[in-house]
Design a protein around this motif. Structure first.
Motif, short mmCIF file in Angstrom:
data_model
loop_
_atom_site.label_atom_id
_atom_site.label_comp_id
_atom_site.label_asym_id
_atom_site.label_seq_id
_atom_site.Cartn_x
_atom_site.Cartn_y
_atom_site.Cartn_z
N THR A 126 0.70 -1.33 0.06
CA THR A 126 -0.02 0.01 0.12
C THR A 126 0.64 1.22 0.04
OG1 THR A 126 -1.73 -1.27 1.13
CG2 THR A 126 -1.81 1.35 1.26
N SER A 127 1.92 1.18 0.79
CA SER A 127 2.69 2.17 0.83
C SER A 127 3.45 2.63 -0.37
CB SER A 127 3.83 2.14 2.23
OG SER A 127 4.82 3.13 2.04
N ASN A 128 3.82 1.51 -0.91
CA ASN A 128 4.62 1.45 -2.27
C ASN A 128 3.95 1.94 -3.61
OD1 ASN A 128 6.93 1.09 -3.67
ND2 ASN A 128 5.83 -0.76 -5.07
N VAL A 129 2.30 1.65 -3.46
CA VAL A 129 1.56 2.20 -4.43
C VAL A 129 1.17 3.71 -4.20
CG1 VAL A 129 -1.10 2.16 -4.96
CG2 VAL A 129 0.31 0.08 -4.86
N GLU A 130 1.19 4.23 -3.09
CA GLU A 130 0.95 5.59 -2.60
C GLU A 130 2.34 6.42 -3.17
OE1 GLU A 130 -0.19 8.63 0.92
OE2 GLU A 130 0.16 6.42 1.23
N GLU A 131 3.31 5.83 -3.06
CA GLU A 131 4.59 6.48 -3.38
C GLU A 131 4.67 6.66 -4.93
OE1 GLU A 131 8.84 4.94 -3.63
OE2 GLU A 131 8.38 5.61 -1.47
N LYS A 132 4.33 5.56 -5.49
CA LYS A 132 4.62 5.35 -7.22
C LYS A 132 3.45 6.43 -7.81
CE LYS A 132 7.90 2.64 -6.94
NZ LYS A 132 9.27 3.02 -7.20
N ILE A 133 2.20 6.66 -7.05
CA ILE A 133 1.10 7.10 -7.68
C ILE A 133 1.78 8.76 -7.70
CG2 ILE A 133 -1.10 8.00 -7.40
CD1 ILE A 133 -1.91 5.18 -7.45
N PHE A 134 2.18 9.01 -6.57
CA PHE A 134 2.70 10.31 -6.20
C PHE A 134 3.75 10.63 -7.49
CE2 PHE A 134 6.32 12.97 -4.51
CZ PHE A 134 5.64 14.20 -4.31
N LEU A 135 4.87 9.82 -7.44
CA LEU A 135 5.91 10.10 -8.57
C LEU A 135 5.27 9.96 -9.93
CD1 LEU A 135 8.42 7.81 -7.01
CD2 LEU A 135 8.72 10.23 -6.97
N ALA A 136 4.26 9.20 -10.29
CA ALA A 136 3.80 9.40 -11.59
C ALA A 136 2.95 10.77 -11.78
CB ALA A 136 2.60 8.35 -11.65
N ARG A 137 2.43 11.37 -10.72
CA ARG A 137 1.92 12.92 -10.75
C ARG A 137 3.01 13.62 -11.03
NH1 ARG A 137 -3.61 12.39 -10.14
NH2 ARG A 137 -4.42 10.70 -8.72
N VAL A 138 4.01 13.55 -10.37
CA VAL A 138 5.40 14.41 -10.53
C VAL A 138 5.91 14.48 -11.97
CG1 VAL A 138 7.75 14.88 -9.75
CG2 VAL A 138 5.90 14.52 -8.11
N ALA A 139 5.98 13.24 -12.48
CA ALA A 139 6.31 12.90 -13.87
C ALA A 139 5.46 13.64 -14.81
CB ALA A 139 6.48 11.40 -14.17
N GLU A 140 3.90 13.53 -14.54
CA GLU A 140 3.18 14.08 -15.47
C GLU A 140 3.48 15.69 -15.51
OE1 GLU A 140 -1.50 14.77 -15.97
OE2 GLU A 140 -0.82 13.94 -14.37
N GLN A 141 3.81 16.21 -14.25
CA GLN A 141 3.90 17.75 -14.15
C GLN A 141 5.19 18.08 -15.02
OE1 GLN A 141 2.01 20.35 -12.74
NE2 GLN A 141 0.39 18.38 -12.95
N ALA A 142 6.27 17.21 -14.69
CA ALA A 142 7.51 17.43 -15.40
C ALA A 142 7.52 17.13 -16.97
CB ALA A 142 8.68 16.70 -14.58
N GLU A 143 6.32 16.66 -17.36
CA GLU A 143 6.28 15.91 -18.77
C GLU A 143 7.35 14.70 -19.32
OE1 GLU A 143 5.92 19.15 -21.55
OE2 GLU A 143 4.51 20.02 -20.53
N ARG A 144 7.41 13.92 -17.99
CA ARG A 144 8.36 12.91 -18.27
C ARG A 144 7.36 11.54 -18.37
NH1 ARG A 144 13.80 12.62 -19.40
NH2 ARG A 144 13.70 10.91 -17.85
#
Length: 246
Positions: A9-27
């Motif tokens: 669960t913790s890992n999923v939350e972290e990866k979703i956060f990083l996915a949103r960051v990657a979206e903002q960074a257009e990566r």
């Protein structure tokens, strides 16, 4: 087992956060990779927000390459640049290979991480439709044997998605009707089937639309408008117009 669940669960939350960051960074390559790790844990149990995030990641990964191929194809038509045709074809070929590889990566992710697990009807419908869409995007530039292969795979994915029972005004059901009809019109060149699919979905949705809540109404209405626009264009046989899809 309880400890492992907490870790997941913790890992999923972290990866979703990083996915949103990657979206903002257009990566967007990174965004897809982070979300694949979410699928490893959750499979077909991804919730609607996570499914939407996947759709955003997938579309953005390939949208610039699709646009690049269309741009180069338009330049190819200009006789002023005919002496550069060989170089243009080679350059477009490189982009087409990248596009095909990205589409195949998405299809493989969906097949391995989701479709082999237990899914809700909505998740199954959306992700089977995605499989059809990404085979369709390969078909836009494929030739000969490859074109025939991806056309059949796209059709099979769309038909499996279409067989799933969802309410007539469900945005996933409407989006599928929109994209499956565009596939029939643009790739299979079956204009009658395209109109039939779009018209049936439109009439079924209009029969039920008054029963929807405001948010659902808004989501359904935007896709209904696209279905109407495409039908108008197709029935007037204005083949030169840009066709709307999702």
């Amino acid at each position: 087992p309880h400890f492992l669940e907490t870790m997941s669960t913790s890992n999923v939350e972290e990866k979703i956060f990083l996915a949103r960051v990657a979206e903002q960074a257009e990566r967007f390559e990174d965004m897809v990779d982070f979300l694949e790790e979410v699928l490893v844990v959750k499979g077909g149990e991804v919730n609607p927000d996570e499914r939407n995030l996947l759709s955003v990641a997938f579309k953005n990964l390939i949208s610039s390459k699709r646009a690049a191929c269309r741009t180069i194809s338009a330049i190819e038509q200009n006789p002023k640049y005919s002496k550069f045709n060989g170089a243009l074809l080679a350059y477009k070929g490189q982009i087409e290979q990248q596009l095909q590889a990205d589409c195949q990566k998405i299809i493989d992710m969906i097949n391995a991480r989701v479709l082999e697990t237990t899914c809700s009807d909505e998740a199954l419908g959306l992700l089977r439709e995605d499989g059809g869409d990404y085979y369709r995007y390969i078909a836009e530039n494929a030739k000969e044997a490859m074109l025939e292969e991806v056309k059949q795979k796209a059709r099979a994915a769309y038909e499996k998605a279409n067989a799933i029972e969802l309410p007539a005004c469900n945005p996933i059901k409407l989006g599928l009707a929109l994209n499956f009809s565009v596939f029939n019109y643009e790739v299979l060149k079956d204009h009658a089937k395209a109109c039939e699919l779009a018209d049936n979905a439109l009439q079924s949705a209009l029969d039920k639309i008054d029963e929807l809540e405001e948010d659902d109404f808004r989501d359904a209405k935007s896709i209904i408008e696209l279905l109407k626009e495409n039908l108008t264009l197709w029935k007037e046989e204005e083949d030169d117009n840009q066709i709307d899809d999702l």
